[in-house]
Design a protein around this motif. Structure first.
Motif, PDB file in Angstrom:
ATOM      1  N   VAL A 190      33.133  34.018  28.529  1.00 47.46           N
ATOM      2  CA  VAL A 190      33.390  35.320  29.176  1.00 47.46           C
ATOM      3  C   VAL A 190      33.194  35.214  30.685  1.00 47.46           C
ATOM      4  O   VAL A 190      33.906  35.851  31.464  1.00 47.46           O
ATOM      5  CB  VAL A 190      32.452  36.399  28.572  1.00 47.46           C
ATOM      6  CG1 VAL A 190      32.456  37.663  29.399  1.00 47.46           C
ATOM      7  CG2 VAL A 190      32.852  36.702  27.142  1.00 47.46           C
ATOM      8  N   LEU A 191      32.254  34.370  31.111  1.00 45.22           N
ATOM      9  CA  LEU A 191      31.957  34.255  32.542  1.00 45.22           C
ATOM     10  C   LEU A 191      33.075  33.565  33.316  1.00 45.22           C
ATOM     11  O   LEU A 191      33.143  33.686  34.537  1.00 45.22           O
ATOM     12  CB  LEU A 191      30.638  33.489  32.742  1.00 45.22           C
ATOM     13  CG  LEU A 191      29.420  34.135  32.077  1.00 45.22           C
ATOM     14  CD1 LEU A 191      28.182  33.277  32.290  1.00 45.22           C
ATOM     15  CD2 LEU A 191      29.183  35.534  32.625  1.00 45.22           C
ATOM     16  N   PRO A 240      33.811  38.343  35.628  1.00 46.18           N
ATOM     17  CA  PRO A 240      33.722  39.798  35.504  1.00 46.18           C
ATOM     18  C   PRO A 240      32.829  40.365  36.594  1.00 46.18           C
ATOM     19  O   PRO A 240      31.812  39.775  36.952  1.00 46.18           O
ATOM     20  CB  PRO A 240      33.093  39.994  34.115  1.00 46.18           C
ATOM     21  CG  PRO A 240      32.389  38.721  33.824  1.00 46.18           C
ATOM     22  CD  PRO A 240      33.115  37.640  34.538  1.00 46.18           C
ATOM     23  N   ALA A 241      33.230  41.509  37.127  1.00 48.78           N
ATOM     24  CA  ALA A 241      32.462  42.118  38.218  1.00 48.78           C
ATOM     25  C   ALA A 241      32.643  43.618  38.182  1.00 48.78           C
ATOM     26  O   ALA A 241      33.703  44.135  37.802  1.00 48.78           O
ATOM     27  CB  ALA A 241      32.923  41.571  39.568  1.00 48.78           C
ATOM     28  N   LYS A 242      31.584  44.310  38.580  1.00 51.59           N
ATOM     29  CA  LYS A 242      31.626  45.771  38.650  1.00 51.59           C
ATOM     30  C   LYS A 242      31.299  46.143  40.092  1.00 51.59           C
ATOM     31  O   LYS A 242      30.155  46.375  40.455  1.00 51.59           O
ATOM     32  CB  LYS A 242      30.597  46.354  37.686  1.00 51.59           C
ATOM     33  CG  LYS A 242      30.743  47.838  37.436  1.00 51.59           C
ATOM     34  CD  LYS A 242      29.657  48.364  36.535  1.00 51.59           C
ATOM     35  CE  LYS A 242      29.932  48.111  35.079  1.00 51.59           C
ATOM     36  NZ  LYS A 242      29.016  48.872  34.203  1.00 51.59           N
ATOM     37  N   SER A 253      36.540  44.709  37.034  1.00 52.96           N
ATOM     38  CA  SER A 253      37.299  43.539  36.617  1.00 52.96           C
ATOM     39  C   SER A 253      36.612  42.903  35.414  1.00 52.96           C
ATOM     40  O   SER A 253      35.468  42.458  35.508  1.00 52.96           O
ATOM     41  CB  SER A 253      37.362  42.532  37.773  1.00 52.96           C
ATOM     42  OG  SER A 253      37.927  41.321  37.325  1.00 52.96           O
ATOM     43  N   LEU A 254      37.323  42.888  34.283  1.00 52.46           N
ATOM     44  CA  LEU A 254      36.753  42.313  33.063  1.00 52.46           C
ATOM     45  C   LEU A 254      37.869  41.652  32.273  1.00 52.46           C
ATOM     46  O   LEU A 254      38.358  42.199  31.293  1.00 52.46           O
ATOM     47  CB  LEU A 254      36.084  43.416  32.227  1.00 52.46           C
ATOM     48  CG  LEU A 254      35.245  42.989  31.021  1.00 52.46           C
ATOM     49  CD1 LEU A 254      34.096  42.094  31.425  1.00 52.46           C
ATOM     50  CD2 LEU A 254      34.699  44.209  30.283  1.00 52.46           C
TER      51      LEU A 254
END
Lengths: 296, 310
Positions: B57-58, B62-64, B71-72
């Motif tokens: 997943v990394l 991903p970022a919030k 972004s996921l």
């Protein structure tokens, strides 16, 4: 300290809203909550109801008005945690700090402003930035000072604009679904605009520099001027009596009353420093270099 | 005495190790992500599927961020257990984005489509998908169909990761059924690799992992040499008791347990390298006495060394 980006491995990811936003300059709390709903693709009032449920804000019987006027019952800290922004940024979406500095109690404010308040918006501000400005809270404001157009409080379908209504998209009419940015842009009345410009100037003055002492000093000064000009005919007798104070022990009149009185006396905030030098802005230091003056 | 006081508790290393299995497993996940293809991926229990998914997943970064779009690219959830209500899957999917206020299921379905599009989700991974009831599978098809349709036009890859037993792949029978829904689902599966079995470690790969363990535990056991025991360890861990499917492959879970047990015993005996006796004792414990009842009394508790939990 604002946490700009939250990584997936950060525990804050699970304890924050999917979409994080921060208040725009001079944004109203209600507008910020609507923007939060819109950014997260929720219906209107979702954020507010979530916070109300979590914090058991039982005092919010009439959500829209009391939220605008007495946001002291609103839990800024919890919302700040959900967005990972400082609570101070959220406080700036209200007039709490300014009014506390002026020593106005929230209860007093509720009775004076609430009577005159009706929800209205600037369609252009909504169109450009989805922005509801703080000045929309102030009484007697009927024009947007930035776009010089009339504020709207009714939709084209003649229903009142309501900020929070379930099963309605944010920034949309709760009856017909028309987006507020599609409301007509009606030009403002020039004389009314001039009046409101003066009024906003006084509000700006009191909100940035105001203290209880300043208000009393200004009122006493205007008392003398009004007596000289015999301008009490500009005011109703009841108002004139209210303004006959001799000492600081009397409760302050409402801020809107003070502002109206100052405008009626044809006074501007620029005259205040000449009368009260202690409220004068410090002069900018300048220096001369090659025949040109520069500010330090 | 001073030496005793200075000796630290044994520290178990739990860093993610990119083993041969993980490379194979993440390889098929990456294929699904890049080509937006659908697969059912099977592996034996304890092979490292969940750890591999967490690491994968990394890769999507991903970022919030604040005042910018979430972004996921890769969404990974575990299938809800013992819960056949559709709402349970909707809630699991919504919680991956953070705090989501409660809303009715009909609104949550619409919201999820909006949010998947807004977060630019490109691949959806369901771990333990063998626990998915039929209505959850039907919802996954609905979700992906809505994303492909206008206005989103966003195709996403789907990986149903299942625990395999023998040569049976869960969900294969379901997706091969004749009903219209399953035929539609089956049609969306990848042409070349619809049902994949990711195999465990061969003997050589076990040797590579043992080398990695040597490096990881070198500070605590300076003379550690595990690779010379590769053959023996491989033989023990492919014993029929531990490899009932006789696949001849070793799962990471078994290998980690074996190595950890051996190293702990070695450390407690104040040795700096493993020896045959410790290895045989650990193998016997795992193969023969794994399911035995163990009596705990006060004397035994006093003799147990405390290992630091990382």
């Amino acid at each position: 300290m604002v946490n700009e980006t939250i990584a997936f491995t950060d525990p804050l990811w699970q304890s924050t809203f999917p979409q994080r936003i921060s208040p725009l300059p001079d944004e109203l709390l209600a507008g910020f909550l609507l923007r939060c709903d819109e950014a997260n693709k929720w219906m209107s009032k979702t954020t507010l109801l979530y916070l109300k449920k979590k914090q058991a804000m039982s005092c919010l019987k009439s959500i829209p008005k009391s939220l605008f006027i007495i946001p002291g019952s609103f839990h800024f800290d919890h919302l700040a945690e959900l967005l990972v922004i400082p609570s101070s940024m959220l406080l700036k979406t209200t007039y709490i700090e300014e009014l506390l500095r002026l020593n106005y109690s929230s209860q007093r404010l509720y009775h004076t402003w609430l009577i005159k308040y009706s929800f209205r918006i600037c369609p252009m501000c909504v169109k450009e930035q989805r922005l509801l400005r703080r000045i929309l809270l102030l009484p007697y404001v009927s024009h947007c000072p930035y776009h010089k157009i009339l504020l709207q409080n009714r939709c084209l379908c003649q229903s009142n604009l309501v900020p929070f209504r379930r099963n309605t998209l944010p920034f949309c009419c709760s009856f017909c679904g028309l987006h507020w940015s599609a409301l007509p842009l009606l030009p403002g009345d020039l004389y009314r605009l001039l009046f409101e410009t003066k009024m906003l100037a006084w509000y700006q003055f009191f909100f940035t520099k105001g203290t209880t002492t300043l208000i009393w000093d200004v009122l006493k000064w205007t008392n003398k001027i009004a007596r000289k000009k015999k301008s009490q005919h500009l005011l109703r007798k009841s108002h004139w009596r209210k303004l006959q104070w001799e000492n600081y022990g009397q409760p302050l009149p409402s801020l809107s009353t003070v502002v109206m009185f100052l405008i009626a006396c044809d006074l501007t905030p620029r005259e205040v420093p000449s009368i009260f030098p202690e409220y004068q802005r410090p002069k900018k230091e300048r220096f001369l270099f090659l025949g040109v003056w520069y500010n330090k | 005495m001073a030496q005793n006081l200075q000796r630290l508790p044994f520290h178990i290393q739990d860093d993610f190790v990119e083993t041969a299995f993980e490379k194979r497993f993440q390889g098929i996940l990456r294929l699904a992500w890049q080509q937006r293809s659908w697969h059912v991926i099977a592996a034996v229990p304890g092979s490292g599927k969940s750890l591999g998914i967490h690491d994968f997943v990394l890769y999507g970064n991903p970022a919030k961020p604040l005042n910018a779009s979430l972004s996921l690219p890769i969404v990974a959830i575990r299938a809800p257990k013992n819960n056949t209500r559709e709402m349970s899957l909707l809630v699991s999917l919504s919680h991956i984005f953070g705090v989501v206020p409660r809303m009715p299921s009909y609104m949550l379905r619409v919201w999820l489509v909006d949010m998947f599009a807004k977060a630019h989700v490109e691949c959806l991974i369901i771990d333990d998908a063998q626990d998915l009831p039929l209505m959850h599978l039907a919802y996954l098809k609905e979700l992906t169909d809505n994303l492909v349709a206008p206005p989103y036009r966003q195709k996403i890859g789907l990986c149903l990761v299942v625990a395999q037993s023998g040569n049976v792949i869960p969900l294969k029978d379901t997706l091969s059924r004749n009903e219209v829904l399953w035929r539609q689902f089956h049609r969306r599966m990848d042409t070349q690799r619809p049902f994949c079995i990711v195999l465990g470690h061969t003997k050589d790969e076990v040797g590579d992992i043992l080398l990695a363990f040597e490096e990881a535990y070198h500070p605590q056991l300076p003379d550690l040499q595990l690779t010379r025991w590769t053959e023996s360890i491989y033989t023990w861990l492919t014993h029929p008791n531990l490899d009932p499917d006789t696949s001849g492959r070793v799962s990471m879970d078994l290998l980690t347990k074996f190595v950890t047990t051996v190293l702990l015993q070695t450390y407690e005996q104040r040795k700096t390298d493993v020896d045959q006796h410790i290895l045989e004792a650990a193998a016997t414990l795992l193969i023969l006495h794994r399911d035995e009842n163990v009596a705990i009394d006060k004397e035994m508790l006093a003799n147990v060394s405390v290992t630091e939990i990382p």
